[in-house]
Design a protein around this motif. Structure first.
Motif, PDB file in Angstrom:
ATOM      1  N   ARG A 170       0.824  -1.207   0.000  1.00 40.27           N
ATOM      2  CA  ARG A 170       0.000   0.000   0.000  1.00 40.27           C
ATOM      3  C   ARG A 170       0.863   1.264   0.000  1.00 40.27           C
ATOM      4  O   ARG A 170       0.677   2.151  -0.841  1.00 40.27           O
ATOM      5  CB  ARG A 170      -0.944  -0.009   1.201  1.00 40.27           C
ATOM      6  CG  ARG A 170      -1.851   1.224   1.282  1.00 40.27           C
ATOM      7  CD  ARG A 170      -2.850   1.077   2.410  1.00 40.27           C
ATOM      8  NE  ARG A 170      -3.780  -0.016   2.149  1.00 40.27           N
ATOM      9  CZ  ARG A 170      -4.889   0.101   1.437  1.00 40.27           C
ATOM     10  NH1 ARG A 170      -5.197   1.271   0.889  1.00 40.27           N
ATOM     11  NH2 ARG A 170      -5.684  -0.927   1.249  1.00 40.27           N
ATOM     12  N   LEU A 171       1.809   1.349   0.933  1.00 39.00           N
ATOM     13  CA  LEU A 171       2.652   2.541   0.994  1.00 39.00           C
ATOM     14  C   LEU A 171       3.557   2.632  -0.227  1.00 39.00           C
ATOM     15  O   LEU A 171       3.774   3.725  -0.767  1.00 39.00           O
ATOM     16  CB  LEU A 171       3.489   2.521   2.277  1.00 39.00           C
ATOM     17  CG  LEU A 171       4.357   3.761   2.538  1.00 39.00           C
ATOM     18  CD1 LEU A 171       3.512   5.026   2.495  1.00 39.00           C
ATOM     19  CD2 LEU A 171       5.080   3.640   3.876  1.00 39.00           C
ATOM     20  N   PHE A 172       4.056   1.478  -0.687  1.00 40.55           N
ATOM     21  CA  PHE A 172       4.870   1.473  -1.898  1.00 40.55           C
ATOM     22  C   PHE A 172       4.072   1.995  -3.081  1.00 40.55           C
ATOM     23  O   PHE A 172       4.584   2.718  -3.936  1.00 40.55           O
ATOM     24  CB  PHE A 172       5.377   0.058  -2.200  1.00 40.55           C
ATOM     25  CG  PHE A 172       6.158  -0.051  -3.482  1.00 40.55           C
ATOM     26  CD1 PHE A 172       7.491   0.316  -3.529  1.00 40.55           C
ATOM     27  CD2 PHE A 172       5.553  -0.519  -4.643  1.00 40.55           C
ATOM     28  CE1 PHE A 172       8.225   0.217  -4.713  1.00 40.55           C
ATOM     29  CE2 PHE A 172       6.269  -0.616  -5.826  1.00 40.55           C
ATOM     30  CZ  PHE A 172       7.609  -0.251  -5.861  1.00 40.55           C
ATOM     31  N   GLY A 173       2.792   1.641  -3.138  1.00 41.10           N
ATOM     32  CA  GLY A 173       1.937   2.111  -4.218  1.00 41.10           C
ATOM     33  C   GLY A 173       1.795   3.624  -4.214  1.00 41.10           C
ATOM     34  O   GLY A 173       1.870   4.267  -5.269  1.00 41.10           O
ATOM     35  N   TRP A 174       1.605   4.219  -3.036  1.00 42.09           N
ATOM     36  CA  TRP A 174       1.485   5.679  -2.962  1.00 42.09           C
ATOM     37  C   TRP A 174       2.790   6.364  -3.344  1.00 42.09           C
ATOM     38  O   TRP A 174       2.775   7.393  -4.037  1.00 42.09           O
ATOM     39  CB  TRP A 174       1.046   6.098  -1.558  1.00 42.09           C
ATOM     40  CG  TRP A 174      -0.395   5.836  -1.280  1.00 42.09           C
ATOM     41  CD1 TRP A 174      -0.915   4.939  -0.392  1.00 42.09           C
ATOM     42  CD2 TRP A 174      -1.512   6.458  -1.921  1.00 42.09           C
ATOM     43  NE1 TRP A 174      -2.293   4.963  -0.434  1.00 42.09           N
ATOM     44  CE2 TRP A 174      -2.689   5.889  -1.365  1.00 42.09           C
ATOM     45  CE3 TRP A 174      -1.652   7.430  -2.909  1.00 42.09           C
ATOM     46  CZ2 TRP A 174      -3.957   6.273  -1.761  1.00 42.09           C
ATOM     47  CZ3 TRP A 174      -2.934   7.817  -3.307  1.00 42.09           C
ATOM     48  CH2 TRP A 174      -4.063   7.242  -2.727  1.00 42.09           C
ATOM     49  N   HIS A 180       5.933   8.670 -10.065  1.00 40.20           N
ATOM     50  CA  HIS A 180       5.620   8.600 -11.493  1.00 40.20           C
ATOM     51  C   HIS A 180       4.805   9.803 -11.961  1.00 40.20           C
ATOM     52  O   HIS A 180       5.170  10.463 -12.939  1.00 40.20           O
ATOM     53  CB  HIS A 180       4.857   7.312 -11.806  1.00 40.20           C
ATOM     54  CG  HIS A 180       5.723   6.110 -11.953  1.00 40.20           C
ATOM     55  ND1 HIS A 180       6.214   5.410 -10.876  1.00 40.20           N
ATOM     56  CD2 HIS A 180       6.207   5.476 -13.071  1.00 40.20           C
ATOM     57  CE1 HIS A 180       6.950   4.397 -11.303  1.00 40.20           C
ATOM     58  NE2 HIS A 180       6.964   4.423 -12.623  1.00 40.20           N
ATOM     59  N   LEU A 181       3.695  10.067 -11.282  1.00 37.66           N
ATOM     60  CA  LEU A 181       2.748  11.054 -11.796  1.00 37.66           C
ATOM     61  C   LEU A 181       3.213  12.495 -11.605  1.00 37.66           C
ATOM     62  O   LEU A 181       2.929  13.347 -12.446  1.00 37.66           O
ATOM     63  CB  LEU A 181       1.381  10.853 -11.147  1.00 37.66           C
ATOM     64  CG  LEU A 181       0.733   9.475 -11.358  1.00 37.66           C
ATOM     65  CD1 LEU A 181      -0.664   9.456 -10.755  1.00 37.66           C
ATOM     66  CD2 LEU A 181       0.689   9.099 -12.832  1.00 37.66           C
ATOM     67  N   THR A 364       1.300  -0.663  -7.280  1.00 35.90           N
ATOM     68  CA  THR A 364       1.626  -1.494  -6.116  1.00 35.90           C
ATOM     69  C   THR A 364       2.400  -2.748  -6.469  1.00 35.90           C
ATOM     70  O   THR A 364       3.209  -3.233  -5.665  1.00 35.90           O
ATOM     71  CB  THR A 364       0.340  -1.917  -5.382  1.00 35.90           C
ATOM     72  OG1 THR A 364      -0.548  -2.566  -6.316  1.00 35.90           O
ATOM     73  CG2 THR A 364      -0.367  -0.719  -4.779  1.00 35.90           C
ATOM     74  N   ARG A 365       2.205  -3.280  -7.657  1.00 37.06           N
ATOM     75  CA  ARG A 365       2.745  -4.598  -7.972  1.00 37.06           C
ATOM     76  C   ARG A 365       3.935  -4.594  -8.928  1.00 37.06           C
ATOM     77  O   ARG A 365       4.659  -5.585  -8.995  1.00 37.06           O
ATOM     78  CB  ARG A 365       1.622  -5.460  -8.587  1.00 37.06           C
ATOM     79  CG  ARG A 365       0.378  -5.601  -7.723  1.00 37.06           C
ATOM     80  CD  ARG A 365       0.607  -6.520  -6.534  1.00 37.06           C
ATOM     81  NE  ARG A 365       0.920  -7.874  -6.978  1.00 37.06           N
ATOM     82  CZ  ARG A 365       0.011  -8.757  -7.411  1.00 37.06           C
ATOM     83  NH1 ARG A 365      -1.275  -8.409  -7.430  1.00 37.06           N
ATOM     84  NH2 ARG A 365       0.376  -9.950  -7.787  1.00 37.06           N
ATOM     85  N   CYS A 366       4.127  -3.521  -9.665  1.00 37.43           N
ATOM     86  CA  CYS A 366       5.164  -3.517 -10.699  1.00 37.43           C
ATOM     87  C   CYS A 366       6.415  -2.802 -10.199  1.00 37.43           C
ATOM     88  O   CYS A 366       6.418  -1.576 -10.051  1.00 37.43           O
ATOM     89  CB  CYS A 366       4.644  -2.866 -11.979  1.00 37.43           C
ATOM     90  SG  CYS A 366       3.280  -3.780 -12.736  1.00 37.43           S
ATOM     91  N   GLY A 367       7.457  -3.572  -9.938  1.00 34.69           N
ATOM     92  CA  GLY A 367       8.720  -3.018  -9.476  1.00 34.69           C
ATOM     93  C   GLY A 367       9.848  -3.383 -10.427  1.00 34.69           C
ATOM     94  O   GLY A 367      10.126  -2.685 -11.392  1.00 34.69           O
ATOM     95  N   ALA A 368      10.509  -4.507 -10.153  1.00 36.56           N
ATOM     96  CA  ALA A 368      11.561  -5.017 -11.027  1.00 36.56           C
ATOM     97  C   ALA A 368      11.063  -6.276 -11.731  1.00 36.56           C
ATOM     98  O   ALA A 368      10.080  -6.898 -11.313  1.00 36.56           O
ATOM     99  CB  ALA A 368      12.820  -5.323 -10.215  1.00 36.56           C
TER     100      ALA A 368
END
Length: 380
Positions: A170-174, A180-181, A364-368
């Motif tokens: 959740r925090l990673f998503g924010w 990004h935005l 939230t899900r896309c990192g490496a």
């Protein structure tokens, strides 16, 4: 009409890897779209420009009437959202000029694109160059450009995954949404963030690298210096004009009238490009597995609805067609999208997930990315 383009089938699932032999060749993919789709209609082009530019000027004009008071803050937020959303249509048309898909007169087309992008503080010729590289090497980990994910084995990939584990989804998503935005567009222009591995870092859209270690590929060759200078001069002219307006009317007025919509334009730009090229089921390829047709078919069409498709000329809902042939103007891209979906129903990607849900999933899900031994591609 637009709704009929949404296929009933489910989007390609992550574990439904497509064998390499099922992909068409570049020639086969290009021939699936008739040449008549690239025929330019200046009347339709000017009508689209009149719509986007006219609405933008009207919206900016209304912004000059809003009082600079805290009580007007809700009105300013609405103004920024609406005006930036409308002005994004001008950005899309300038992008179309960069692809030579706006007008048959190349000088006139370049002038339109240069003016529109400069007004939105985008370096027209420099970005058109890097964007052309993106089209030529879509979803290529080494040679791609923009939204190229880090490999889990790389330093940036390890940092990204460690941050995800530490912060939680959740925090990673924010954090990902903020980076990004709000920061993504300037970070890309100034430092080449999310560019391909072969171009090195940092790489700027405003100057050509002449010192230090040379990358495997040059994003901006020495011969491009003149066009880069022209892009920079356009931005300088707009910044000087904004400075003069700030001197005349106040810095706060300029920040509100111009700055708020500018941020919203950037948010739309990154939202479109991020969601067009990123999701859990989208493969990225190293040199050994990549082909042009494979890369072009990994873009995603998404449902933005009739209003946004009108204001933004369908840029997010006809993107697969655009990557197959970027010379097709937006008013013909709808037919091209329908044709390419009929020709390759199992390869053309469409995700019906509502945009806000897709954006959160990606954030939230896309990192490496890690390599999948079954098909050799890299997935989040």
């Amino acid at each position: 009409m637009i709704a009929s383009l949404s296929p009933a089938r489910k989007p390609v699932h992550r574990f439904e890897q497509v064998p390499s032999e099922r992909y068409p060749t570049k020639a086969e993919l290009l021939n699936a779209l008739p040449a008549e789709l690239t025929r330019l209609d200046p009347r339709k082009a000017w009508a689209s420009l009149a719509l986007s530019l006219g609405l933008s000027l009207l919206a900016y004009g209304l912004g000059t009437l809003i009082p600079l008071q805290w009580a007007a803050l809700p009105l300013w937020l609405i103004y920024g959202l609406v005006t930036g959303t409308v002005a994004m249509g001008c950005w899309v048309l300038a992008h179309e000029c960069g692809h030579n898909a706006f007008h048959p007169n190349r000088r006139l087309e370049a002038c339109v694109g240069f003016v529109l992008h400069s007004l939105l503080l985008s370096p027209y010729y420099s970005w058109a160059r890097s964007h052309a590289v993106h089209h030529a090497h879509c979803n290529h980990l080494e040679g791609g450009e923009t939204h190229v994910p880090p490999r889990i084995s790389s330093r940036s990939g390890q940092i990204t995954e460690a941050l995800k584990q530490k912060l939680g989804l959740r925090l990673f998503g924010w954090v990902s949404l903020f980076n990004h935005l709000l920061l993504g567009w300037p970070l890309y222009l100034f430092f080449g963030a999310t560019g391909g591995e072969d171009y090195g870092r940092p790489i700027s859209h405003f100057r050509i690298r002449t010192k230090g270690s040379q990358p495997k590929r040059q994003l901006f060759p020495e011969s491009f210096r003149g066009l880069m200078l022209r892009s920079n001069l356009g931005l300088v002219a707009v910044l000087i004009a904004l400075g003069c307006l700030a001197w005349q009317f106040s810095l706060l007025r300029v920040l509100c009238v111009y700055g708020l919509p500018y941020l919203v334009v950037n948010v739309w730009l990154v939202t479109y490009t991020w969601l067009q090229h990123t999701d859990l089921n989208i493969p990225h390829f190293s040199t050994e597995e990549w082909t042009w047709a494979k890369g072009a078919l990994q873009t995603v069409d998404r449902p933005y609805g009739p209003l946004l498709n009108l204001l933004h000329h369908g840029i997010g809902s006809t993107h697969v067609c655009h990557h197959i042939n970027s010379r097709i103007p937006h008013y013909n891209a709808w037919r091209g999208t329908a044709l390419i979906r009929l020709r390759y129903p199992e390869l053309v990607r469409y995700d019906p997930t509502p945009i806000h849900k897709a954006l959160w999933r990606v954030a939230t899900r896309c990192g490496a990315v890690r390599q999948n031994p079954m098909d050799g591609a890299f997935y989040y």
